[in-house]
Design a protein around this motif. Sequence first.
Motif, PDB file in Angstrom:
ATOM      1  N   ASP A 129       0.806  -1.217   0.000  1.00 54.22           N
ATOM      2  CA  ASP A 129       0.000   0.000   0.000  1.00 54.22           C
ATOM      3  C   ASP A 129       0.842   1.271   0.000  1.00 54.22           C
ATOM      4  N   GLY A 130       2.168   1.144  -0.167  1.00 55.49           N
ATOM      5  CA  GLY A 130       3.041   2.308  -0.184  1.00 55.49           C
ATOM      6  C   GLY A 130       3.449   2.796   1.189  1.00 55.49           C
ATOM      7  N   ILE A 131       2.996   2.132   2.229  1.00 55.50           N
ATOM      8  CA  ILE A 131       3.311   2.520   3.602  1.00 55.50           C
ATOM      9  C   ILE A 131       4.112   1.407   4.268  1.00 55.50           C
ATOM     10  N   TYR A 132       5.276   1.755   4.767  1.00 54.41           N
ATOM     11  CA  TYR A 132       6.070   0.806   5.549  1.00 54.41           C
ATOM     12  C   TYR A 132       5.544   0.801   6.966  1.00 54.41           C
ATOM     13  N   THR A 133       5.421  -0.367   7.542  1.00 56.64           N
ATOM     14  CA  THR A 133       4.967  -0.504   8.920  1.00 56.64           C
ATOM     15  C   THR A 133       6.038  -1.219   9.724  1.00 56.64           C
ATOM     16  N   THR A 150       5.044   4.155  11.170  1.00 52.76           N
ATOM     17  CA  THR A 150       4.686   3.997   9.767  1.00 52.76           C
ATOM     18  C   THR A 150       5.199   5.184   8.978  1.00 52.76           C
ATOM     19  N   SER A 151       5.557   4.904   7.721  1.00 56.30           N
ATOM     20  CA  SER A 151       6.140   5.932   6.876  1.00 56.30           C
ATOM     21  C   SER A 151       6.058   5.506   5.416  1.00 56.30           C
ATOM     22  N   GLU A 152       6.149   6.483   4.530  1.00 56.29           N
ATOM     23  CA  GLU A 152       6.199   6.168   3.107  1.00 56.29           C
ATOM     24  C   GLU A 152       7.597   5.725   2.689  1.00 56.29           C
ATOM     25  N   LYS A 153       8.553   5.857   3.585  1.00 54.98           N
ATOM     26  CA  LYS A 153       9.896   5.334   3.352  1.00 54.98           C
ATOM     27  C   LYS A 153      10.159   4.277   4.410  1.00 54.98           C
ATOM     28  N   SER A 154      11.163   3.499   4.252  1.00 56.03           N
ATOM     29  CA  SER A 154      11.426   2.421   5.194  1.00 56.03           C
ATOM     30  C   SER A 154      11.570   2.947   6.609  1.00 56.03           C
ATOM     31  N   GLY A 155      12.413   3.933   6.815  1.00 53.57           N
ATOM     32  CA  GLY A 155      12.488   4.644   8.068  1.00 53.57           C
ATOM     33  C   GLY A 155      12.828   3.853   9.310  1.00 53.57           C
TER      34      GLY A 155
END
Length: 169
Positions: A129-133, A150-155
């Motif tokens: 879904d484009g969101i890293y959890t 959660t983030s749109e990048k791995s983070g």
Amino acid sequence: MKKIQILSMLLIVCSVLVAGCTSEGDDWSSNKTYSGMGVSFDYPGTWTDQSNDPMLVDTFGESGVAFGKDNEIFGFVVVDVGVLSAADKDKLINDLIETYKTELRLTNEKDIMVDGVSAKLLSSPNPTDGIYTNVAFWIKNEDLYITVYTSEKSGIETFERILNTFKTT
């Protein structure tokens, strides 16, 4: 055992709802410190308290808080597990690992230390879904701590940086 199953499902709901409120980019040029609910931790200075977001209030209620910016968020919940036996606590941790792997497809598993105790960190390698959890959980002083980032990048670095400052007070 029923209590463990209910708790596992509650925590999945928390993670899924938090994942729906997420962003990219953090700024550690300054930082803020949260202190409350028996814990303290540092987070990026550009983030704000997101705990009043209606979706997060429904998710965490009075048991957790969330901070973030845009589509990036860190939240936690604390659950008293003092009524469980040691064996049930171990089973709870194992059930959480399996549930998060199955339900949220968090297949990257890592052992870490948070606030002087062993913790599990699970993360999504490739979000659909484009969101890293990222989820980390541990038991300390008869409480189960569940943190979600959660983030749109791995983070994962941001998440671990926050967790490295997480302390019970």
